[in-house]
Write a protein that holds these residues in place. Structure first.
Motif, PDB file in Angstrom:
ATOM      1  N   ILE A   1       0.852  -1.190   0.000  1.00 54.08           N
ATOM      2  CA  ILE A   1       0.000   0.000   0.000  1.00 54.08           C
ATOM      3  C   ILE A   1       0.887   1.239   0.000  1.00 54.08           C
ATOM      4  O   ILE A   1       1.875   1.309   0.741  1.00 54.08           O
ATOM      5  N   LEU A   2       0.543   2.211  -0.830  1.00 56.83           N
ATOM      6  CA  LEU A   2       1.269   3.485  -0.865  1.00 56.83           C
ATOM      7  C   LEU A   2       0.334   4.606  -0.426  1.00 56.83           C
ATOM      8  O   LEU A   2      -0.738   4.786  -0.991  1.00 56.83           O
ATOM      9  N   ILE A   3       0.735   5.342   0.598  1.00 54.79           N
ATOM     10  CA  ILE A   3      -0.059   6.463   1.101  1.00 54.79           C
ATOM     11  C   ILE A   3       0.733   7.747   0.887  1.00 54.79           C
ATOM     12  O   ILE A   3       1.884   7.853   1.336  1.00 54.79           O
ATOM     13  N   LYS A   4       0.127   8.687   0.208  1.00 55.74           N
ATOM     14  CA  LYS A   4       0.776   9.983  -0.032  1.00 55.74           C
ATOM     15  C   LYS A   4       0.077  11.056   0.800  1.00 55.74           C
ATOM     16  O   LYS A   4      -1.142  11.160   0.782  1.00 55.74           O
ATOM     17  N   GLN A   5       0.869  11.824   1.509  1.00 62.93           N
ATOM     18  CA  GLN A   5       0.306  12.896   2.330  1.00 62.93           C
ATOM     19  C   GLN A   5       1.164  14.149   2.226  1.00 62.93           C
ATOM     20  O   GLN A   5       2.378  14.070   2.051  1.00 62.93           O
TER      21      GLN A   5
ATOM     22  N   ASP B   1       8.674   6.670   9.289  1.00 63.91           N
ATOM     23  CA  ASP B   1       8.070   6.919  10.588  1.00 63.91           C
ATOM     24  C   ASP B   1       6.566   7.091  10.401  1.00 63.91           C
ATOM     25  O   ASP B   1       6.089   8.164  10.036  1.00 63.91           O
ATOM     26  N   ALA B   2       5.813   6.023  10.650  1.00 65.98           N
ATOM     27  CA  ALA B   2       4.373   6.037  10.394  1.00 65.98           C
ATOM     28  C   ALA B   2       3.597   6.901  11.387  1.00 65.98           C
ATOM     29  O   ALA B   2       2.405   7.137  11.194  1.00 65.98           O
ATOM     30  N   SER B   3       4.254   7.375  12.420  1.00 68.55           N
ATOM     31  CA  SER B   3       3.568   8.224  13.402  1.00 68.55           C
ATOM     32  C   SER B   3       3.142   9.555  12.786  1.00 68.55           C
ATOM     33  O   SER B   3       2.275  10.249  13.321  1.00 68.55           O
ATOM     34  N   GLU B   4       3.761   9.915  11.658  1.00 67.06           N
ATOM     35  CA  GLU B   4       3.405  11.161  10.972  1.00 67.06           C
ATOM     36  C   GLU B   4       2.141  11.014  10.130  1.00 67.06           C
ATOM     37  O   GLU B   4       1.598  12.005   9.630  1.00 67.06           O
ATOM     38  N   LEU B   5       1.692   9.790   9.953  1.00 66.29           N
ATOM     39  CA  LEU B   5       0.490   9.562   9.150  1.00 66.29           C
ATOM     40  C   LEU B   5      -0.746  10.118   9.850  1.00 66.29           C
ATOM     41  O   LEU B   5      -0.995   9.826  11.016  1.00 66.29           O
ATOM     42  N   ALA B   6      -1.506  10.910   9.133  1.00 72.51           N
ATOM     43  CA  ALA B   6      -2.755  11.464   9.665  1.00 72.51           C
ATOM     44  C   ALA B   6      -3.910  10.671   9.077  1.00 72.51           C
ATOM     45  O   ALA B   6      -4.328  10.902   7.934  1.00 72.51           O
ATOM     46  N   LEU B   7      -4.415   9.725   9.853  1.00 66.51           N
ATOM     47  CA  LEU B   7      -5.481   8.848   9.371  1.00 66.51           C
ATOM     48  C   LEU B   7      -6.619   8.804  10.377  1.00 66.51           C
ATOM     49  O   LEU B   7      -6.393   8.846  11.591  1.00 66.51           O
ATOM     50  N   SER B   8      -7.851   8.685   9.854  1.00 69.06           N
ATOM     51  CA  SER B   8      -8.994   8.513  10.742  1.00 69.06           C
ATOM     52  C   SER B   8      -8.938   7.113  11.342  1.00 69.06           C
ATOM     53  O   SER B   8      -8.234   6.234  10.843  1.00 69.06           O
ATOM     54  N   SER B   9      -9.696   6.899  12.405  1.00 68.92           N
ATOM     55  CA  SER B   9      -9.710   5.592  13.073  1.00 68.92           C
ATOM     56  C   SER B   9     -10.161   4.499  12.113  1.00 68.92           C
ATOM     57  O   SER B   9      -9.532   3.432  12.026  1.00 68.92           O
ATOM     58  N   ASP B  10     -11.242   4.723  11.372  1.00 69.61           N
ATOM     59  CA  ASP B  10     -11.756   3.724  10.429  1.00 69.61           C
ATOM     60  C   ASP B  10     -10.729   3.389   9.354  1.00 69.61           C
ATOM     61  O   ASP B  10     -10.509   2.225   9.023  1.00 69.61           O
TER      62      ASP B  10
ATOM     63  N   GLU C   1       5.716  10.090   1.106  1.00 68.91           N
ATOM     64  CA  GLU C   1       5.119   8.823   0.709  1.00 68.91           C
ATOM     65  C   GLU C   1       5.429   7.763   1.759  1.00 68.91           C
ATOM     66  O   GLU C   1       6.561   7.651   2.232  1.00 68.91           O
ATOM     67  N   PHE C   2       4.410   7.024   2.118  1.00 71.48           N
ATOM     68  CA  PHE C   2       4.564   5.939   3.080  1.00 71.48           C
ATOM     69  C   PHE C   2       4.242   4.627   2.369  1.00 71.48           C
ATOM     70  O   PHE C   2       3.107   4.410   1.946  1.00 71.48           O
ATOM     71  N   LYS C   3       5.242   3.762   2.256  1.00 72.94           N
ATOM     72  CA  LYS C   3       5.036   2.471   1.613  1.00 72.94           C
ATOM     73  C   LYS C   3       4.866   1.407   2.694  1.00 72.94           C
ATOM     74  O   LYS C   3       5.720   1.244   3.563  1.00 72.94           O
TER      75      LYS C   3
END
Length: 207
Positions: free
Chosen positions: A9-13, A97-106, A25-27
């Motif tokens: 999964i690739l998440i771009k923020q 560092d996934a702690s920087e990811l801003a994601l909702s609980s769901d 980018e978080f891979k």
């Protein structure tokens, strides 16, 4: 390159900095190596069961108004635990560092569930005969056993074997050792349906 088919999964923020914003980018990769970071063989299964069984969230969304406060509180406590475990799974599967990811609980829980499905149970469209289907509950997930199997049967190095996800492992093993040991459940149902239709048609001719 992101391999969505094996669970990556690739998440771009876009994160706001003090002087300027930056794109990150978080891979996320549910490889054997990363899954092993989640815990020991029993803890991995416990976390899998807690996250993949999302019945508590469904109950809360469907019956929140009608449930008593005690039940609602219990479900919310379970969901908080799910969110905490989801963060752990994402952290273990991410090189950044996934702690920087801003994601909702769901979103966080759904991403973790996807990582676990591709990394533990496997999400591959392969042919499996009925007699070879694994239907029993597995109390442990022995990562080292799968890594060893990949090295022995697929001829991979230790590093390459550790980088496999369960989905990729299943696909590679199925390509090398095709399962031709009888009908799959779908094939069996199809044959029986066809038989019942022919039987019904024959019975009509005698009426």
């Amino acid at each position: 390159m992101i391999r969505v088919d094996i669970g990556e999964i690739l998440i771009k923020q876009r994160l706001k900095g003090f002087l300027s914003d930056k794109n990150i980018e978080f891979k996320l990769t549910p490889s054997f190596e990363n899954i092993s970071k989640i815990g020991d063989s029993e803890q991995i299964i416990d976390i899998y069961s807690t996250l993949v069984n999302n019945r508590h969230m469904q109950l809360l969304q469907s019956f929140n108004k009608s449930m008593n406060k005690l039940v609602t509180k219990e479900i919310k406590t379970h969901i908080k635990r799910q969110e905490k475990l989801a963060s752990l799974v994402i952290d273990c599967c991410c090189d950044e560092d996934a702690s920087e990811l801003a994601l909702s609980s769901d979103t966080k829980i759904n991403i973790a569930i996807s990582l676990l499905k591709y990394g533990i149970s496997g999400h591959a469209n392969i042919r499996v005969s009925q007699r070879n289907e694994v239907k029993q509950y597995q109390p442990k997930f022995d990562v080292n056993q799968y890594i060893s199997n990949a090295r022995v049967h697929l001829g991979l190095s230790l590093n390459d074997a550790m980088r496999l996800t369960m989905t990729e492992y299943i696909i590679l093993m199925a390509n090398k050792y095709p399962d031709n040991d009888g009908f799959t459940a779908k094939e069996y149902d199809s044959v029986m349906d066809a038989y019942e239709k022919r039987r019904a048609e024959r019975l009509k001719t005698y009426q």
